[in-house]
Design a protein around this motif. Structure first.
Motif, PDB file in Angstrom:
ATOM      1  N   THR A   1      12.887 -19.000 -37.434  1.00  0.00           N
ATOM      2  CA  THR A   1      13.858 -17.899 -37.353  1.00  0.00           C
ATOM      3  C   THR A   1      13.328 -16.847 -36.410  1.00  0.00           C
ATOM      4  OG1 THR A   1      12.862 -16.689 -39.194  1.00  0.00           O
ATOM      5  CG2 THR A   1      14.584 -18.305 -39.724  1.00  0.00           C
ATOM      6  N   LYS A   2      14.221 -16.017 -36.000  1.00  0.00           N
ATOM      7  CA  LYS A   2      13.858 -14.904 -35.103  1.00  0.00           C
ATOM      8  C   LYS A   2      13.741 -13.584 -35.853  1.00  0.00           C
ATOM      9  CE  LYS A   2      16.042 -16.959 -31.083  1.00  0.00           C
ATOM     10  NZ  LYS A   2      17.018 -16.746 -29.986  1.00  0.00           N
ATOM     11  N   LYS A   3      13.600 -13.728 -37.133  1.00  0.00           N
ATOM     12  CA  LYS A   3      13.517 -12.516 -37.927  1.00  0.00           C
ATOM     13  C   LYS A   3      12.222 -11.779 -37.628  1.00  0.00           C
ATOM     14  CE  LYS A   3      13.333 -10.808 -42.662  1.00  0.00           C
ATOM     15  NZ  LYS A   3      13.357 -11.176 -44.074  1.00  0.00           N
ATOM     16  N   SER A   4      12.333 -10.496 -37.386  1.00  0.00           N
ATOM     17  CA  SER A   4      11.183  -9.648 -37.098  1.00  0.00           C
ATOM     18  C   SER A   4      11.070  -8.610 -38.188  1.00  0.00           C
ATOM     19  CB  SER A   4      11.341  -8.962 -35.729  1.00  0.00           C
ATOM     20  OG  SER A   4      10.290  -8.042 -35.532  1.00  0.00           O
ATOM     21  N   GLU A   5       9.914  -8.507 -38.740  1.00  0.00           N
ATOM     22  CA  GLU A   5       9.716  -7.527 -39.810  1.00  0.00           C
ATOM     23  C   GLU A   5       9.930  -6.099 -39.309  1.00  0.00           C
ATOM     24  OE1 GLU A   5       9.170  -7.075 -43.805  1.00  0.00           O
ATOM     25  OE2 GLU A   5       9.086  -8.937 -42.685  1.00  0.00           O
ATOM     26  N   LEU A   6       9.653  -5.927 -38.007  1.00  0.00           N
ATOM     27  CA  LEU A   6       9.800  -4.595 -37.452  1.00  0.00           C
ATOM     28  C   LEU A   6      11.246  -4.136 -37.502  1.00  0.00           C
ATOM     29  CD1 LEU A   6       8.602  -2.198 -35.936  1.00  0.00           C
ATOM     30  CD2 LEU A   6       9.021  -3.425 -33.806  1.00  0.00           C
ATOM     31  N   THR A   7      12.171  -5.033 -37.201  1.00  0.00           N
ATOM     32  CA  THR A   7      13.577  -4.639 -37.192  1.00  0.00           C
ATOM     33  C   THR A   7      14.146  -4.549 -38.583  1.00  0.00           C
ATOM     34  OG1 THR A   7      14.246  -6.945 -36.983  1.00  0.00           O
ATOM     35  CG2 THR A   7      13.927  -5.681 -34.949  1.00  0.00           C
ATOM     36  N   VAL A   8      13.443  -5.116 -39.563  1.00  0.00           N
ATOM     37  CA  VAL A   8      13.957  -5.067 -40.922  1.00  0.00           C
ATOM     38  C   VAL A   8      13.584  -3.761 -41.596  1.00  0.00           C
ATOM     39  CG1 VAL A   8      13.878  -6.139 -43.193  1.00  0.00           C
ATOM     40  CG2 VAL A   8      13.974  -7.557 -41.143  1.00  0.00           C
ATOM     41  N   GLU A   9      12.328  -3.357 -41.523  1.00  0.00           N
ATOM     42  CA  GLU A   9      11.866  -2.193 -42.253  1.00  0.00           C
ATOM     43  C   GLU A   9      11.547  -1.020 -41.338  1.00  0.00           C
ATOM     44  OE1 GLU A   9       8.608  -3.353 -44.644  1.00  0.00           O
ATOM     45  OE2 GLU A   9       9.812  -4.580 -45.979  1.00  0.00           O
ATOM     46  N   GLY A  10      11.548  -1.229 -40.021  1.00  0.00           N
ATOM     47  CA  GLY A  10      11.320  -0.121 -39.109  1.00  0.00           C
ATOM     48  C   GLY A  10       9.883   0.145 -38.790  1.00  0.00           C
ATOM     49  N   GLY A  11       8.939  -0.554 -39.363  1.00  0.00           N
ATOM     50  CA  GLY A  11       7.538  -0.282 -39.056  1.00  0.00           C
ATOM     51  C   GLY A  11       6.629  -1.027 -39.998  1.00  0.00           C
ATOM     52  N   PRO A  12       5.339  -0.880 -39.777  1.00  0.00           N
ATOM     53  CA  PRO A  12       4.390  -1.689 -40.559  1.00  0.00           C
ATOM     54  C   PRO A  12       4.075  -1.126 -41.930  1.00  0.00           C
ATOM     55  CG  PRO A  12       3.213  -0.416 -38.899  1.00  0.00           C
ATOM     56  CD  PRO A  12       4.679  -0.162 -38.670  1.00  0.00           C
ATOM     57  N   PHE A  13       4.275   0.175 -42.161  1.00  0.00           N
ATOM     58  CA  PHE A  13       3.806   0.789 -43.390  1.00  0.00           C
ATOM     59  C   PHE A  13       4.902   0.821 -44.452  1.00  0.00           C
ATOM     60  CE2 PHE A  13       1.018   3.210 -40.305  1.00  0.00           C
ATOM     61  CZ  PHE A  13      -0.092   2.444 -40.555  1.00  0.00           C
TER      62      PHE A  13
END
Length: 1820
Positions: free
Chosen positions: A133-145
């Motif tokens: 998948t092309k799912k990016s955690e960055l685009t889901v939650e907005g950042g790493p923290f």
């Protein structure tokens, strides 16, 4: 600072300060979040946040909110803490540092958080690869923290970041940057608006995606684990439940990350790698977007705008989206106010409610956002920023000031908005201080923002400032408080100003710099050049600013004030001028409200420069040319602001002058302050039993609550404010005074140093408790201002004399620039209470540079009071009024009184009204000074301005009510009565006068008493009855004084009758009820007034000194009683016995005896009809008839007439018997006088007759005439009276009252005396006959048949006889009018028993009243002829008679008006002109078009009147006929008015364009020729009326030249129509001249012809060409003469056009473009004739003589030549009318003509007086 931590947190205070708002507060548990988003009643509710931050006053901040502080200066949103308590607790349990943690612990914490974030990211990437998948955690939650990790980071102290390893900080900053970047593009309000829009428009498209509600969109998803549905990208339009909530989570984490990142980047000593440009840019963008997209729409409730969706237009939303975007970017429109929520349409109201779900969580981020702005402030101070980012940040911060908080979302939105605004202002001030190069740009950005500021009262002023202490106000005593803006908003012990006003002041204070250590350069530079004093002061001031570090502050003040006033001064709506003016008004109000506040010392400086520029603008407007006037509305705004500032300054100076410091030491030696006894000297002024503190020096007691000391915190030593101030002065004197002589006196300037030092201590203490740079700026600004004052004092040692060494003080002041060290803070500084601080501020403000310039400010106003512009004069007087209201002593200055006295006679009504208001306010405040202005005020009661008269009446009413014993009351009341009785007086003025007198004399509620129940009140309360009696006595005394001053009771009679029975004129429906109430009160009061008058009479008799002057007092008393005898005669019946004795004529006042007995007789005449039988019998048997008869024998004719009238009334009384005593006495009296007249009829022979005989004849004729007039015979006259019955004089024995025998006999003897040659005898006989005419109107018909009326009104009759005849007619008309209106005729007919029913029904009782009027109407032509009488008194009398005839409708107004207009030409009789003017005004009000219709006839009559009345002058045999009057009242310059000026000014046509044009067209129509062309061809000789026509046209031309024109359109109208006449008739004449002379008919006036050349000779007719022409038989001489006559008229019009062009500065272009139908231009109104213009000379020479009709060929030829010259000039002008370009480019003036015109051709407005041959070259 108080750190309020939870005791269980266990945080290390070195690492974790007070918890700042974090994401933890927003990371709610699922349960609480579900409740929040699913329940409409569950919202984020942070606790009350203060409306604004109060700089330097931490006590004020703490008093507004005692909760936890927010990062040292901001208040924390406690609701976020309460809602996130669980999350915080879990986080604290997870990571709980111990008390020994150090920098290594901090690094460890940060590294562990970074490691956890990196691990999650790696796991997420592996999962994405495995699932393809092309799912990016960055685009889901907005950042790493995560939220908890961000919360932990936010709890770290922001000043420990430099202790953490650099690589760790850099890595952390990069990860935080990713969070910040993720939130930049979020538009939660915009997306929510789309959700609402799609929901409201659903159903139109069945194939679309299912819609959701905004509540579903904002709710937390039930499952948000790893397998939850992915959140769409920011650009997708996909809607899903919980999508808004996820956006909110990203936004919150982004804000948390920005808060941490800004703390890192703003930390001192941080590694510069952590400060990335991209990170800074993203933080700025996040701040900007959050403000514009979220905070402003949420607080202003504007995010829902644009959701008005049609029923079937789901997809057509582009318009709404644009509107919504515009609303978000620009929430407050500068042009239109936003609608309130209550007025929303149903669709928009629902959208508003739905958007509330989005607004609520956004508003919960405001606490966190305030911390972000604070850290942004610190970052700006610590780092250099790019210009683009600075401008972006400043624009975003400025936009917060436009928030118009709406209570629809939350009740505390005003507090939230204020918090955002104050935080943004701190950011702006930091930018302003840090980057001087951008200050000018930021100032410019303020003005577009001003147009977007909220205008509602609730949102206009939200910045809190401290009020003046109430105790300080209580000490002001009788001094009037300084005017404070009424629009200011008060909240508790604070008041609010506009944030924009506070921001400007913070900008000014932020620019201060440290003063230079030495100002020697300034001291030396002051003596370089010897300039003017004012220039030296400006140079010294500028150098002082530079040396003191205030030059930057001055530059900001100058730029801001200059730009603001420039925008206010623009004309019309250009540049939003109309919206900047209220801003200026509000700004001045704010500055005046806080000028005594130590937190804003720059307010005084800004007011100084603002007042200076306002004064300069006003003075510039004063000297501005007329063609470039300053905008009038701006002048009003500027003058209002200037007046407010001046009055506030005057109030400060006056207050301190009246209440100076009394405790300051006067010498250097310490004074003993040990009191004799301990007293309560608390400044609150209250004596309450509460905790008090004793001063350890003077031992005075003060309330602990007033001085801020509680029982638990009593200091070891405490000194009151007075002692502290004394000690400070003496301590400073020990250090700074020159020498050691303790006997030297300290000046006020020395005292000011001590006060400034105490103020500096107070400010320094406040700054120590705050880390805000604004606190330091205030302290530094005070130091710089003090330094400047010292520099100015050094340059002016004489003005600022003192014993202190200024150089030592200066060094001491500058040494306090830096903050105190720890050792210095240990020193105990003297402190003052809030009351002491207020007193010091008042003293310092009273001595500030602005206050010392008060004389200049008042000087500007005084100079403008004499300006040429009426508007400036009016405004300046009103501004002076503001100053006088706060400082009445200003009126004692000679310069002020001189200008005020001049303004009393100002030509402008508005200026006079303002001046009257000024003086009125002054004299009402200071009644003892009212006599000084009595005369000028009294003169204005007859002012032409209605508003002036109204204001004068109100002023005198207030004076009389507050001071009933006012010395000039009699004169004032007399003038007011005269105004009320004037028929031309305005109804409002008259009603005001009536109301005043009703209150003074007839108000039954005065002194809380009721006259109608006086007896009952007296029994219940003797004091009330006493007050009522005193009130009536005083009112009666005032009435007597008024009559005594006026000399006549007529005006008072009209007033009393009107108050009792209503007024005949001026009644208005809306005031009928009020007048009826006044009538009831007046009737009830009259009885008491009459009783008081008789008491005054008796008291006078008891105290009189039997002097001659006593008679005048008796006359006044009886005249006043006579007033009530006319209005309410029944009230005098019980007191009649008191006045009867005065009829004996032995009253000890020989000079006034006749008036006394006459007044008493008149009273008896009016009261007698109300006598009962007993009263009548008692009086007649008591000698009353005998006394009346004796009066007839001893006193002059006026008293005789009154006595005879009383005797007749007693004889005709309905209870009187036929053989009554009074009847016998009356009959005997008639017989004796009749017998005497018969005996002396033949002995009367002019001047040879003895004086005694003449006096007796006068008395006999007067008595018999009165008997004939007042005795009512029971038998009536036949329908016609045979004149033959008056041919013989019957014997005395035949006299009897029956059948009018006595009356007939008297008329016969009157005819005998009328036939005498003596003028006096004729007049006496005619006056006696008037009594017969009034008593028996049908005798007038007999007199008409006998030719008596024709004889006395003919030209052969002497002028005195004519005057007496006219006066008789007037008396007859008035008597008939009174008889009819009073109902006397009807009552007389009803009393007759033998009258038939048909006569009763027909109302024939009024038939006799029309006889005299009918006879007089028949003589109307003769009356009109008498207006041409050469006797001035005859003319005056005939005009008076015409007025009565017009009022009674007996003559035709259309026929009469021309004769009244002709009387306006009676230039030598002002009284006659004024009387005719009143009649014309009356007729003009009834028939507005009459003047237009009859003006031509009026001009002709006026011309003929002057020809007939005024003979020709003997010197040059020229007629004295003129249409002009010289007016030398305007100084040395002579002005010329026409004889009709007053008619036009006073008539209604002056303000009506159509009627004015009709008037002008009627006058100019006189120049149009009525004869046809065919009759002109047949003319052989001139007609006689043509000879008189030319002087008449010259007369009319003078009138047109000097009429009082209203605007430029009036002379343009004349020029337009005159040009039309000259173009048509002039060209026709040229052609006819060419035909007669044989010239070219096609181009008849192309050049000078032969006959025209002959005109240059001395004797034109002797030239060969002219001689041959005249002798030629084919030459039509008669037609040529007629044409020359017509040419003379055209010459008058041509000269008139040229005169009007120059007199009113009419350009060729304006004349060309003018059309009569165009609207009047505003800037062309109020024109006046140019100064220095001579009068229009309109003399014309006749072409032929009136006797033999022979043509004067020399005059004819010269007229012909002049006509052709003027016509050629007119043709050149006409050609150049279309060439406007050359004129606009400013080329040279064109020549009048290209033809050869003589150099000395007549000037405009003048026809050549001498032959043209005198200017011919042949005669040199």
């Amino acid at each position: 600072m108080n750190n309020n931590h939870h005791s269980s947190s266990g945080f290390n205070s070195s690492l974790y300060p007070e918890p700042a708002p974090s994401s933890t507060s927003n990371n709610l548990s699922q349960q609480s979040q579900q409740q929040q988003f699913n329940s409409s009643s569950s919202h984020f509710h942070p606790e009350a946040i203060p409306s604004a931050s109060i700089p330097l006053s931490t006590d004020n901040i703490a008093s507004l909110n005692s909760n936890t502080t927010m990062a040292n200066t901001r208040k924390r949103n406690k609701s976020d803490e309460s809602e996130g308590t669980d999350a915080k607790t879990n986080n604290n349990k997870t990571l709980k540092p111990n008390n020994t943690a150090d920098s290594n612990d901090t690094t460890e914490i940060i590294e562990r958080i970074i490691h956890a974030a990196e691990s999650r990211e790696a796991t997420s990437r592996e999962s994405s690869v495995a699932n393809n998948t092309k799912k990016s955690e960055l685009t889901v939650e907005g950042g790493p923290f995560t939220n908890s990790e961000l919360s932990q980071l936010s709890f770290l102290r922001h000043d420990v970041w430099h202790t953490v390893e650099a690589d760790t900080v850099v890595s952390l900053a990069g990860m935080l940057h990713r969070h910040v970047a993720s939130g930049v593009g979020i538009d939660l309000v915009g997306e929510g608006r789309n959700v609402v829009k799609m929901k409201d428009g659903a159903g139109g498209d069945g194939g679309g995606a299912p819609t959701i509600s905004v509540q579903q969109w904002m709710q937390q998803p039930k499952y948000s684990g790893p397998n939850s549905a992915p959140l769409g990208s920011l650009g997708e339009s996909k809607l899903e439940p919980g999508g808004g909530y996820r956006r909110l989570q990203i936004l919150q984490r982004s804000l948390e990350a920005a808060n941490i990142l800004l703390g890192i980047m703003g930390c001192k000593g941080i590694d510069r790698r952590a400060v990335e440009d991209d990170a800074v840019e993203n933080c700025v963008d996040l701040i900007k977007n959050h403000i514009n997209r979220h905070i402003i729409p949420s607080l202003s409730n504007t995010g829902h705008l644009g959701v008005s969706v049609p029923g079937n237009a789901v997809n057509d939303s582009s318009e709404d989206e644009q509107a919504a975007a515009a609303a978000a970017a620009d929430p407050v429109s500068p042009k239109k106010k936003r609608r309130k929520t209550t007025s929303l349409s149903p669709t928009r109201n629902d959208a508003c409610k739905n958007m509330k779900t989005v607004y609520t969580p956004i508003l919960s981020t405001i606490g966190l956002f305030g911390t972000i702005l604070e850290r942004t402030d610190a970052f700006i101070i610590a780092n250099e920023m790019d210009d683009r980012l600075l401008f972006t940040l400043s624009a975003a911060a400025l936009s917060t000031l436009s928030i118009d908080a709406s209570s629809f979302v939350r009740s505390d939105t005003t507090s939230l908005a204020s918090l955002v605004q104050v935080s943004s202002m701190d950011v702006l001030v930091s930018i302003f201080r840090r980057y001087p190069r951008h200050r000018s740009i930021i100032i410019e950005d303020l003005f577009p923002l001003m147009l977007k500021l909220p205008t509602s009262k609730r949102s206009l002023r939200t910045f809190l400032v401290k009020k003046m202490s109430s105790s300080s106000k209580a000490k002001e005593g009788k001094v009037k408080a300084e005017p404070v803006a009424s629009s200011s908003v008060a909240i508790g012990d604070h008041e609010c100003i506009q944030p924009i006003s506070a921001l400007v002041l913070l900008f000014v204070q932020a620019c201060v710099q440290m003063p230079i250590q030495s100002d020697d350069g300034m001291a030396e530079g002051g003596a370089d050049e010897e300039d003017e004093e004012q220039g030296d002061q400006e140079k010294d001031n500028s150098k002082a600013n530079d040396a003191s570090g205030l030059d930057g502050c001055v530059a900001v003040c100058n730029q801001f004030t200059a730009q603001l006033l420039l925008r206010c001064s623009r004309k019309g709506e250009e540049g939003g001028a109309s919206e900047f003016r209220p801003i200026l008004h509000n700004l001045v109000d704010d500055l005046l409200a806080i000028r005594h506040q130590p937190e804003f010392p720059a307010a005084e400086m800004l007011l100084l420069y603002l007042s200076s520029r306002l004064g300069n603008d006003l003075m510039r407007a004063s000297s501005a040319p007329k063609n470039a006037p300053v905008e009038a509305t701006y002048l009003a705004t500027a003058m209002d602001a200037f007046g407010k500032i001046t009055s506030a300054v005057a109030s400060s100076v006056h207050e301190y002058r009246e209440n100076p410091f009394q405790v300051l030491p006067e010498t250097l030696s310490p004074s003993e302050c040990e009191p004799k006894e301990e007293v309560n000297r608390c400044f609150c002024g209250k004596d309450t039993d509460t905790f008090m503190v004793d001063c350890d020096r003077c031992h005075s007691w003060y309330h602990g609550s007033c001085i801020g000391i509680t029982k638990d915190a009593v200091p070891d030593a405490w000194f009151c404010d007075d002692c502290t101030l004394q000690s400070t002065v003496l301590d400073q004197a020990k250090v700074f005074a020159h020498g050691s002589d303790t006997s030297r006196h300290l000046s006020s300037f020395d005292h000011s140093h001590a006060m400034r030092q105490l103020l500096l201590h107070q400010v320094t203490k406040a700054a120590e408790s705050s880390d805000s740079p604004q606190s330091d700026a205030v302290r530094e600004f005070i130091i710089a201002t003090w330094t400047k004052n010292l520099a100015v004092a050094r340059s002016n040692p004489e003005k600022f004399a003192g014993v202190f060494d200024l150089e030592l003080i200066r060094s001491h002041v500058i040494a306090q620039w830096s903050r105190e060290t720890v050792q210095q803070k240990q020193i105990q500084r003297p402190q003052l209470s809030s009351d002491g601080l207020d007193r010091i501020m008042k003293a310092l403000v009273a001595g500030s540079e602005l206050s010392t310039s008060l004389a200049k400010l008042i000087g500007v106003l005084l100079k403008l009071m004499s300006d040429d512009m009426a508007s400036l004069r009016k405004l300046s007087v009103k501004a002076i009024l503001q100053v006088v209201n706060v400082d009445p002593s200003l009126m004692a200055k000679s310069a002020v009184r001189k200008e005020v006295s001049r303004c009393f006679h100002d030509p402008s009504i508005s200026v006079r009204e303002a001046t009257v208001s000024l003086v009125g306010e002054y004299v009402v405040q200071t009644p003892s000074l009212a006599p000084a202005f009595h005369t000028p005020l009294l003169e204005r009661i007859v002012d032409k301005g209605v508003s002036v008269r109204k204001r004068i009446v109100k002023i005198f009413r207030d004076i009389l009510l507050t001071n009933p014993t006012y010395q000039g009351r009699a004169a004032v009341m007399n003038c007011m009565l005269q105004r009320a009785s004037d028929r031309k007086e305005d109804d409002n003025v008259r009603d005001l006068i009536f109301e005043t007198f009703h209150t003074l004399w007839f108000d039954s509620t005065s002194f809380n008493m009721s006259v109608t129940n006086l007896a009952a009140e007296s029994k219940k309360s003797p004091l009330a009855g006493m007050k009522a009696e005193l009130y009536c006595r005083e009112a009666a005394k005032q009435m007597v004084e008024v009559v005594k001053v006026s000399g006549s009771p007529e005006d008072l009679t009209c007033l009393v009758k009107g108050l009792l029975f209503g007024f005949a004129e001026g009644d208005k429906d809306k005031k009928v009820a009020e007048r009826k109430r006044r009538q009831e009160d007046a009737r009830g009061q009259c009885k008491s007034l009459v009783s008081s008058l008789f008491e005054i009479l008796l008291q006078f008799e008891d105290t009189r000194s039997n002097q001659e002057s006593d008679g005048k007092e008796l006359v006044a008393i009886f005249s006043t009683l006579g007033v009530f005898s006319q209005a309410y005669p029944e009230l005098l019946v019980p007191h009649i016995d008191t006045i009867v004795p005065y009829l004996k004529g032995d009253n000890g006042a020989k000079r006034y005896e006749a008036q006394i007995v006459g007044n008493v007789s008149n009273i008896i005449s009016r009261v007698s009809p109300h006598f009962t039988l007993e009263e009548l019998s008692r009086l007649t048997n008591g000698g009353l008839p005998t006394d009346l008869v004796n009066i007839a024998y001893k006193f002059p004719s006026d008293a005789v007439s009154s006595a005879v009238e009383a005797l007749c009334k007693l004889t005709n009384h309905h209870h009187a018997k036929p053989d009554s005593i009074q009847g016998k006495n009356l009959h005997k009296l008639a017989q004796q006088f009749y017998s005497y007249l018969i005996k002396t009829v033949d002995s009367i022979n002019g001047s040879t007759t003895k004086k005694s005989i003449k006096d007796n004849v006068r008395r006999a004729l007067s008595a018999l005439g009165s008997i004939c007039r007042y005795y009512e015979c029971q038998s009536n006259d036949h329908h016609t009276i045979d004149p033959s019955i008056f041919s013989e004089v019957p014997p005395v024995n035949d006299l009897q009252f029956a059948d009018n025998i006595l009356s007939n006999a008297c008329f016969s003897i009157f005819l005998k005396y009328l036939s005498k040659d003596d003028e006096t005898t004729k007049c006496l006989a005619l006056k006696a006959m008037t009594g017969v005419f009034i008593g028996r109107p049908r005798v007038v018909l007999a007199a008409q048949q006998m030719g008596v009326i024709n004889d006395v009104m003919s030209d052969d009759a002497p002028p005195s006889v004519q005057i007496e005849a006219l006066r008789s007619w007037r008396d007859i008309l008035l008597a008939e009018e009174i008889r009819i209106e009073s109902g006397e005729a009807k009552a007389k007919m009803a009393a007759q028993k033998n009258i038939t029913t048909s006569v009763r029904i027909s109302g024939d009782q009024d038939g006799d009243s029309s006889i005299s009027g009918s006879v007089l109407t028949k003589h109307a032509p003769r009356l009109y002829e008498m207006t041409l009488s050469k006797d001035e008194k005859v003319r005056c009398m005939i005009v008076d008679l015409i007025g009565h005839l017009l009022r009674q409708g007996l003559i035709n107004p259309m026929e009469t008006v021309p004769y009244l207009l002709a009387i306006q030409g009676d230039v030598k009789s002002q009284s006659t002109r004024s009387l005719a003017l009143k009649l014309l005004i009356n007729e003009g009000e009834k028939r507005p078009d009459m003047l237009n219709q009859r003006i031509q006839a009026g001009i002709k009559r006026a011309f003929n009147f002057q020809k007939a009345v005024y003979p020709q002058q003997s010197e040059n045999n020229e007629s004295s006929v003129t249409a002009l009057l010289e007016n030398k009242s305007e100084g040395a310059r002579t002005a010329f008015n026409t004889i009709f000026d007053e008619v036009i000014k006073e008539s209604s046509i002056r303000n009506k364009k159509a009627q004015r044009q009709g008037l002008y067209k009627s006058i100019i129509g006189m120049f149009e020729r009525e004869s046809s062309h065919d009759s002109l061809l047949q003319a052989k000789h001139l007609k006689g009326d043509d000879v008189d026509r030319l002087p008449l046209l010259a007369f009319a031309a003078q009138i047109l030249a000097h009429l009082p024109y209203n605007c430029a359109a009036d002379p343009l109208f004349i020029v337009y129509h005159a040009s039309c006449i000259t173009a048509l008739e002039g060209n026709e004449l040229l052609v006819r001249f060419a035909e007669i002379l044989g010239n070219d008919v096609c181009d008849p006036n192309v050049a000078e012809d032969e006959l025209e050349k002959c005109a240059k000779l001395k004797n034109p007719k002797s030239s060969a060409f002219a001689s041959n022409l005249i002798k030629d038989d084919n030459f039509n001489a008669g037609e040529f003469g007629a044409l020359c006559e017509r040419a003379s008229g055209i010459n008058l019009l041509l000269n008139l056009n040229e005169f009007l062009r120059k007199a009113y500065n009419l350009s060729e272009a304006r004349i060309t473009e003018y059309l009569p139908s165009e609207k009047e231009r505003i800037h062309e109104k109020g024109i006046s004739i140019a100064e220095g213009m001579p009068k229009f000379t309109a003399h014309v020479s006749p072409i032929c003589s009136a006797g033999d009709n022979e043509i004067d060929w020399n005059t004819a030829i010269r007229t012909y030549a002049l006509f052709r010259v003027l016509m050629r000039e007119g043709e050149v002008d006409a050609e150049l009318h279309f060439d406007e370009g050359a004129k606009k480019k400013g080329g040279k003036k064109r020549k009048r003509s290209d033809v050869d015109v003589p150099e000395n051709s007549p000037a405009p407005g003048q026809v050549p007086q001498k032959p043209l041959s005198q200017i011919s070259p042949d005669n040199e």
